[in-house]
Design a protein around this motif. Sequence first.
Motif, PDB file in Angstrom:
ATOM      1  N   THR A  11       0.861  -1.178   0.000  1.00 28.41           N
ATOM      2  CA  THR A  11       0.000   0.000   0.000  1.00 28.41           C
ATOM      3  C   THR A  11       0.902   1.235   0.000  1.00 28.41           C
ATOM      4  O   THR A  11       2.079   1.164   0.358  1.00 28.41           O
ATOM      5  CB  THR A  11      -0.918   0.006   1.244  1.00 28.41           C
ATOM      6  N   LYS A  15      -0.046   3.357  -6.473  1.00 27.01           N
ATOM      7  CA  LYS A  15      -0.937   2.718  -7.452  1.00 27.01           C
ATOM      8  C   LYS A  15      -1.921   3.723  -8.040  1.00 27.01           C
ATOM      9  O   LYS A  15      -2.195   3.729  -9.228  1.00 27.01           O
ATOM     10  CB  LYS A  15      -1.715   1.567  -6.809  1.00 27.01           C
ATOM     11  N   THR A  16      -2.463   4.583  -7.181  1.00 23.65           N
ATOM     12  CA  THR A  16      -3.475   5.530  -7.670  1.00 23.65           C
ATOM     13  C   THR A  16      -2.870   6.536  -8.632  1.00 23.65           C
ATOM     14  O   THR A  16      -3.424   6.814  -9.697  1.00 23.65           O
ATOM     15  CB  THR A  16      -4.141   6.231  -6.481  1.00 23.65           C
ATOM     16  N   GLU A 108      -7.757  -1.006 -10.008  1.00 24.45           N
ATOM     17  CA  GLU A 108      -6.773  -0.785  -8.942  1.00 24.45           C
ATOM     18  C   GLU A 108      -7.139  -1.576  -7.701  1.00 24.45           C
ATOM     19  O   GLU A 108      -8.230  -1.423  -7.146  1.00 24.45           O
ATOM     20  CB  GLU A 108      -6.657   0.693  -8.574  1.00 24.45           C
ATOM     21  N   GLY A 205       6.278  13.633  -6.245  1.00 19.42           N
ATOM     22  CA  GLY A 205       5.686  14.963  -6.136  1.00 19.42           C
ATOM     23  C   GLY A 205       4.571  15.226  -7.133  1.00 19.42           C
ATOM     24  O   GLY A 205       3.721  16.086  -6.902  1.00 19.42           O
ATOM     25  N   GLY A 207       1.945  13.690  -7.800  1.00 18.16           N
ATOM     26  CA  GLY A 207       0.587  13.437  -7.307  1.00 18.16           C
ATOM     27  C   GLY A 207      -0.050  14.680  -6.713  1.00 18.16           C
ATOM     28  O   GLY A 207      -1.256  14.755  -6.539  1.00 18.16           O
TER      29      GLY A 207
END
Length: 226
Positions: A11, A15-16, A108, A205, A207
């Motif tokens: 996690t 992934k997002t 996802e 960065g 994101g």
Amino acid sequence: MTVWFVTGTDTEVGKTVATAALAVALLAEGRSPYVIKPAQTGVESVDAGDLDEVRRLAGNVAGHEGVRLKAPLAPDTAARLEGATLPGLADQRDAILTAAESHDVLVEGAGGVLVPVGEAWNLLDLAQTVAHAGTEVGFVVVARAGLGTLNHSVLTVQAIQHRSLTVLGVLIGSWPEQPDLAAEQNLLDLPLITGVPLLGRIPAGVGALDGPTFAAAAPEWLTLPD
Ligand SMILES: Nc1ncnc2c1ncn2[C@@H]1O[C@H](COP(=O)(O)OP(=O)(O)OP(=O)(O)O)[C@@H](O)[C@H]1O
Ligand SMILES: C[C@H](N)[C@H](N)CCCCCC(=O)O
Ligand SMILES: [Mg+2]
């Protein structure tokens, strides 16, 4: 149309953000992405989840969430705590197959690949049941850049391949501005040790960027799998 499962070595590996970058790259090729988050945890009904974050970064792509749960835990654990029922494997499969009739689907997972996203089933079970329906399925593994990622990446890739499923490649979720020796060498070692291509690296960065800035740059960060 293809169904790509976006999983990660853990996690919080990106992934997002990677799903958003893949969606942008598909759009740039004139394709139509559809993003599915089978189980979103750690959010209240009014909170933004991963699909919302993908839409913030990539634009208003089509998609849906299978279920959302409050506790920031594995979906089956979060469901147990709130007495919720998770969608069944067949329901999640059918939603993917329906979307794949007219879209390139990005699914996802939650956490790493073996985290249950249903009652005692995980993303591999979901991918396998989609593949058994005759749809082309592949995995993108999002990995960390630095020391420790080789083991985590091989474990994840081999877990997928052990189920006779295809790994399309590894994607580094957050590439540091000043990579250390391990990160630099991992660019060579990740494809060597996993046996799958390194699809790219998403700069740390990004994101936090606004959507248009992210979408303008994202296609440069990765090569879409064939
Ligand atoms: N390349 C990046 N640039 C900026 N922030 C990033 C990047 N990659 C990840 N992050 C940040 O790290 C955090 C975790 O990333 P992300 O949500 O993509 O992880 P995840 O693997 O999708 O986690 P989950 O298992 O909860 O779905 C987020 O706050 C995200 O914005
Ligand atoms: C809440 C978090 N961001 C993810 N959505 C769920 C991660 C589950 C990880 C379970 C585990 O591997 O211990
Ligand atoms: Mg996520």
